[in-house]
Write a protein that holds these residues in place. Sequence first.
Motif, PDB file in Angstrom:
ATOM      1  N   SER A 211      53.428  31.295  49.286  1.00 13.41           N
ATOM      2  CA  SER A 211      53.188  32.691  49.676  1.00 13.41           C
ATOM      3  C   SER A 211      51.728  33.103  49.564  1.00 13.41           C
ATOM      4  N   GLY A 212      50.851  32.141  49.337  1.00 13.02           N
ATOM      5  CA  GLY A 212      49.433  32.444  49.268  1.00 13.02           C
ATOM      6  C   GLY A 212      48.633  31.170  49.110  1.00 13.02           C
ATOM      7  N   LEU A 284      45.398  33.041  57.832  1.00  8.13           N
ATOM      8  CA  LEU A 284      44.636  33.588  58.956  1.00  8.13           C
ATOM      9  C   LEU A 284      43.462  34.423  58.467  1.00  8.13           C
ATOM     10  N   ALA A 285      43.700  35.231  57.429  1.00  5.48           N
ATOM     11  CA  ALA A 285      42.623  36.063  56.902  1.00  5.48           C
ATOM     12  C   ALA A 285      41.557  35.218  56.209  1.00  5.48           C
ATOM     13  N   ALA A 286      41.997  34.188  55.460  1.00  9.65           N
ATOM     14  CA  ALA A 286      41.051  33.360  54.715  1.00  9.65           C
ATOM     15  C   ALA A 286      40.150  32.553  55.641  1.00  9.65           C
ATOM     16  N   GLY A 288      39.202  33.568  58.643  1.00  5.03           N
ATOM     17  CA  GLY A 288      38.484  34.448  59.564  1.00  5.03           C
ATOM     18  C   GLY A 288      38.979  34.363  60.994  1.00  5.03           C
ATOM     19  N   SER A 289      40.285  34.218  61.170  1.00 10.15           N
ATOM     20  CA  SER A 289      40.848  34.066  62.509  1.00 10.15           C
ATOM     21  C   SER A 289      40.568  35.299  63.376  1.00 10.15           C
ATOM     22  N   THR A 290      40.294  35.045  64.638  1.00 11.64           N
ATOM     23  CA  THR A 290      40.101  36.134  65.605  1.00 11.64           C
ATOM     24  C   THR A 290      41.308  36.286  66.518  1.00 11.64           C
ATOM     25  N   ARG A 291      42.386  35.598  66.211  1.00 11.12           N
ATOM     26  CA  ARG A 291      43.586  35.678  67.044  1.00 11.12           C
ATOM     27  C   ARG A 291      44.212  37.072  66.971  1.00 11.12           C
ATOM     28  N   ARG A 292      44.905  37.436  68.037  1.00  8.15           N
ATOM     29  CA  ARG A 292      45.711  38.651  68.020  1.00  8.15           C
ATOM     30  C   ARG A 292      46.909  38.365  67.123  1.00  8.15           C
ATOM     31  N   VAL A 293      47.137  39.204  66.099  1.00  8.42           N
ATOM     32  CA  VAL A 293      48.203  38.980  65.130  1.00  8.42           C
ATOM     33  C   VAL A 293      49.063  40.231  65.038  1.00  8.42           C
ATOM     34  N   VAL A 294      50.353  40.056  65.255  1.00 12.94           N
ATOM     35  CA  VAL A 294      51.318  41.150  65.134  1.00 12.94           C
ATOM     36  C   VAL A 294      52.299  40.782  64.022  1.00 12.94           C
ATOM     37  N   SER A 295      52.351  41.594  62.963  1.00 10.04           N
ATOM     38  CA  SER A 295      53.310  41.375  61.878  1.00 10.04           C
ATOM     39  C   SER A 295      54.423  42.407  61.982  1.00 10.04           C
ATOM     40  N   VAL A 296      55.646  41.931  61.803  1.00  2.63           N
ATOM     41  CA  VAL A 296      56.828  42.800  61.813  1.00  2.63           C
ATOM     42  C   VAL A 296      57.629  42.490  60.555  1.00  2.63           C
ATOM     43  N   LEU A 314      45.632  42.282  54.086  1.00  2.61           N
ATOM     44  CA  LEU A 314      45.328  41.137  54.947  1.00  2.61           C
ATOM     45  C   LEU A 314      45.210  41.561  56.404  1.00  2.61           C
ATOM     46  N   THR A 315      46.065  42.485  56.824  1.00  5.00           N
ATOM     47  CA  THR A 315      45.973  42.993  58.199  1.00  5.00           C
ATOM     48  C   THR A 315      44.615  43.646  58.435  1.00  5.00           C
ATOM     49  N   ALA A 316      44.136  44.397  57.439  1.00  2.00           N
ATOM     50  CA  ALA A 316      42.840  45.072  57.580  1.00  2.00           C
ATOM     51  C   ALA A 316      41.684  44.086  57.640  1.00  2.00           C
ATOM     52  N   LYS A 317      41.850  42.892  57.059  1.00  2.00           N
ATOM     53  CA  LYS A 317      40.772  41.899  57.059  1.00  2.00           C
ATOM     54  C   LYS A 317      40.625  41.203  58.408  1.00  2.00           C
TER      55      LYS A 317
END
Length: 396
Positions: A211-212, A284-286, A288-296, A314-317
């Motif tokens: 989980s991390g 993804l945050a660690a 520095g991904s530039t991908r479009r990411v949608v979390s539900v 993480l979403t804000a990063k």
Amino acid sequence: MLSHRSTEIVRATLPAVGGAIGEITPLFYDKLFADRPELLRDLFNRGNQAAGSQQQALAGAVAAFATALVEHPETRPDAMLARIAHKHASLGIAAEQYPLVQRHLFAAIAEVLGEAVTPEVAAAWDEVYWLMANALIALEARLYERAGAPDGDTRFPCAVVGRLAETAEVTTFLVRPLDGRPLPAARPGQYVSVQVELPDGARQIRQYSLSGWHDDALQFSVKRVSGDRAGEVSGHLHDRVRVGDTLLVSAPFGNVTLDGGDSPVLLASAGIGCTPMIGMLSHLAATGSTRRVVSVHADRSESSHAFRADLDRLTAKLPDAVAHVWYERPEAPRPADRTGFADLTLIDVPAGTVAYLCGPLPFLRATRAQLLASGVRAADIHYEVFGPDLWLGRDA
């Protein structure tokens, strides 16, 4: 590939075997554990056995594999086999255990179906079994080799170096190899097996998602499960394991992992299904991904939602990410379209999305159907389930 003669026999007998598989598999396990009681004590999940879910999963796997052989003789169901192989490897299943399973499984088939199991029928289904078994043995051998444990034992003692209560029901553990070895390679979405010794002496094993991500420790999170047998390991971890204690942990396994492409990503989870998804989001945050990411995510309420703050952080990063959350019983006012069950028809699913799902089966089925309706390709929808895969063999 199944031989032509066996294909015809299996096709003709599949309805009878499939119809009786619910009787065959419990009898098989009864025979197996009578012969080798230590397997129930130290390998098989006693909670799943008591609930019957492991029997259902075995039945689904055997029936699905046989159906695939007769309906698509030129194609091997590799996705199904990979899922099983990763779970077996996380448990340390050995090649020499397959003949033991074959003996008791076929004894159960013969006992349930009686005279219908002629020598020809038995030979045809034996061919099915060994096609599946040998494929799994080969896949598992490669996984063991990749993990640096060709003998099949990938577990190593770890010290618990961190413990954090995420919610009243979910606790995160950080563990570090006792012998100072480097952390095993892991991919976002994978899980580790954790073995504990219970008060009755049983050494039970459970799988928990990573989980991390840390440079010097593995992180996994555990939801307390109710029920005497169902929750005996999660309860032990919550109630008895503290910083400084030792756990036996496997190398990471699991074939539902975040791809390395640049396509849009959708991470959909419900309840404790958030653990592999927050692991993917953390990666993804660690990086520095530039991908479009949608979390539900869907949960009972704010207080039961593990990693709620991490989801926001993480979403804000990420430069192009958004999170959507639904609660069945919200503890604070929420928009009407964010109360109840998750509804992906209300959000924008980017073209070319690759989706990863984790949660209860009703959530997986509903979410997958909505993604297909929105234009996501079936091949781009990947799912993970906790415990026996009761979706195995379905169009999933």
